[in-house]
Design an enzyme around this catalytic site. Structure first.
Site, PDB file in Angstrom:
ATOM      1  N   ASP A 121       0.862  -1.176   0.000  1.00  0.00           N
ATOM      2  CA  ASP A 121       0.000   0.000   0.000  1.00  0.00           C
ATOM      3  C   ASP A 121       0.905   1.236   0.000  1.00  0.00           C
ATOM      4  OD1 ASP A 121      -2.549   1.253   0.251  1.00  0.00           O
ATOM      5  OD2 ASP A 121      -2.365   1.329   2.415  1.00  0.00           O
ATOM      6  N   LYS A 149      -1.255  -1.602  -4.592  1.00  0.00           N
ATOM      7  CA  LYS A 149      -2.076  -0.395  -4.767  1.00  0.00           C
ATOM      8  C   LYS A 149      -1.113   0.760  -5.022  1.00  0.00           C
ATOM      9  CE  LYS A 149      -5.302  -0.536  -1.182  1.00  0.00           C
ATOM     10  NZ  LYS A 149      -5.929   0.088   0.014  1.00  0.00           N
TER      11      LYS A 149
HETATM   12  P1  XMP Z   1       1.737  -0.364   3.842  1.00  0.00           P
HETATM   13  O1  XMP Z   1       1.001   0.959   3.826  1.00  0.00           O
HETATM   14  O2  XMP Z   1       2.714  -0.442   4.973  1.00  0.00           O
HETATM   15  O3  XMP Z   1       0.574  -1.369   4.127  1.00  0.00           O
HETATM   16  O4  XMP Z   1       2.305  -0.707   2.487  1.00  0.00           O
HETATM   17  C1  XMP Z   1       0.756  -2.692   4.273  1.00  0.00           C
HETATM   18  C2  XMP Z   1      -0.216  -3.255   5.264  1.00  0.00           C
HETATM   19  O5  XMP Z   1      -1.381  -2.426   5.469  1.00  0.00           O
HETATM   20  C3  XMP Z   1      -2.554  -3.194   5.466  1.00  0.00           C
HETATM   21  N1  XMP Z   1      -3.425  -2.758   4.356  1.00  0.00           N
HETATM   22  C4  XMP Z   1      -4.643  -3.225   4.089  1.00  0.00           C
HETATM   23  N2  XMP Z   1      -5.377  -4.171   4.687  1.00  0.00           N
HETATM   24  N3  XMP Z   1      -7.092  -3.829   3.110  1.00  0.00           N
HETATM   25  C5  XMP Z   1      -6.608  -4.462   4.194  1.00  0.00           C
HETATM   26  O6  XMP Z   1      -7.285  -5.342   4.720  1.00  0.00           O
HETATM   27  C6  XMP Z   1      -6.426  -2.884   2.439  1.00  0.00           C
HETATM   28  O7  XMP Z   1      -6.928  -2.345   1.445  1.00  0.00           O
HETATM   29  C7  XMP Z   1      -5.137  -2.555   2.963  1.00  0.00           C
HETATM   30  N4  XMP Z   1      -4.177  -1.681   2.571  1.00  0.00           N
HETATM   31  C8  XMP Z   1      -3.147  -1.839   3.456  1.00  0.00           C
HETATM   32  C9  XMP Z   1      -2.100  -4.637   5.294  1.00  0.00           C
HETATM   33  O8  XMP Z   1      -2.008  -5.238   6.569  1.00  0.00           O
HETATM   34  C10 XMP Z   1      -0.728  -4.556   4.704  1.00  0.00           C
HETATM   35  O9  XMP Z   1       0.132  -5.625   5.043  1.00  0.00           O
END
Ligand code: XMP
Length: 200
Positions: A121, A149
């Protein structure tokens, strides 16, 4: 072409949401069959790349649970498996402060490490995890995510193996949760906004 470049772009489908989930889930983003097809081809590519290497798969808890189980059984080379726990404090649909809840058990010095996560993300989690693992002296260090994403990225980070490229929507199911719910859905879906805007 590497696997990240071959990530499958997906858009919302108009498939019906199965009845027990229709109250909270707005739409199906990736149906179960499409998940399985893509994981089969991802596993074939990883198997070709890692054949003959002393490999440790490092899976991040807990969102990888379904993806990991389906990926692992299709990897056709001997490997070791370990887990790391990393949570982002803050709650809701926004990521906050990172906290490590479980450390590695295996040594990775001189071994080929593939980190598996559910979704990339902002990139904060994988940037932190890979920096931490790199200090332990692996022979190589790569990352594999089911979902990417890219619109949400806050700094440079690309995964080496990517299942699907998805739009900027909060998704649940197939291991992914909101407030520890929805992990058991066999598909990836999009929540109805009332779920995270109304108090429980
Ligand atoms: P980052 O922002 O660190 O995010 O790249 C990674 C972690 O954030 C959670 N995440 C999500 N969980 N739906 C979810 O259920 C989503 O759309 C989502 N986006 C981020 C997830 O734990 C991931 O490992």
């Amino acid at each position: 072409m590497n696997s990240a470049a071959s990530a499958v772009p997906v858009r919302l489908t108009d498939l019906p949401v199965p009845a027990p989930h229709a109250g909270d889930v707005d739409a199906v983003l990736i149906p179960a069959e499409q998940l399985q097809e893509r994981i089969t081809s991802l596993a074939a590519q990883i198997s070709a790349d890692y054949a003959g290497r002393d490999t440790v798969i490092v899976a991040l808890l807990s969102g990888t649970v379904m993806f990991l189980a389906d990926l692992l059984r299709r990897l056709e080379f001997p490997l070791r498996l370990d887990f790391m726990g990393v949570s982002s404090y803050g709650g809701g649909t926004e990521s906050g402060q990172l906290v490590y809840t479980k450390e590695l058990k295996l040594g990775i010095r001189g071994r080929h490490v593939l980190v598996v996560d559910d979704i990339l993300d902002t990139g904060k989690t994988l940037r932190s995890v890979t920096a931490k693992l790199a200090e332990l002296g692996p022979a190589s260090l790569k990352t594999c995510v089911l979902l990417d994403k890219p619109e949400r990225r806050t700094g440079r980070f690309d995964a080496d193996y990517v299942g699907f490229r998805i739009p900027n929507l909060f998704v649940v199911g197939y291991g992914l949760d909101y407030d520890e719910r929805y992990r058991n859905l066999p598909f990836v879906g999009v929540l109805k906004p009332h779920v995270y805007t109304e108090p429980a």
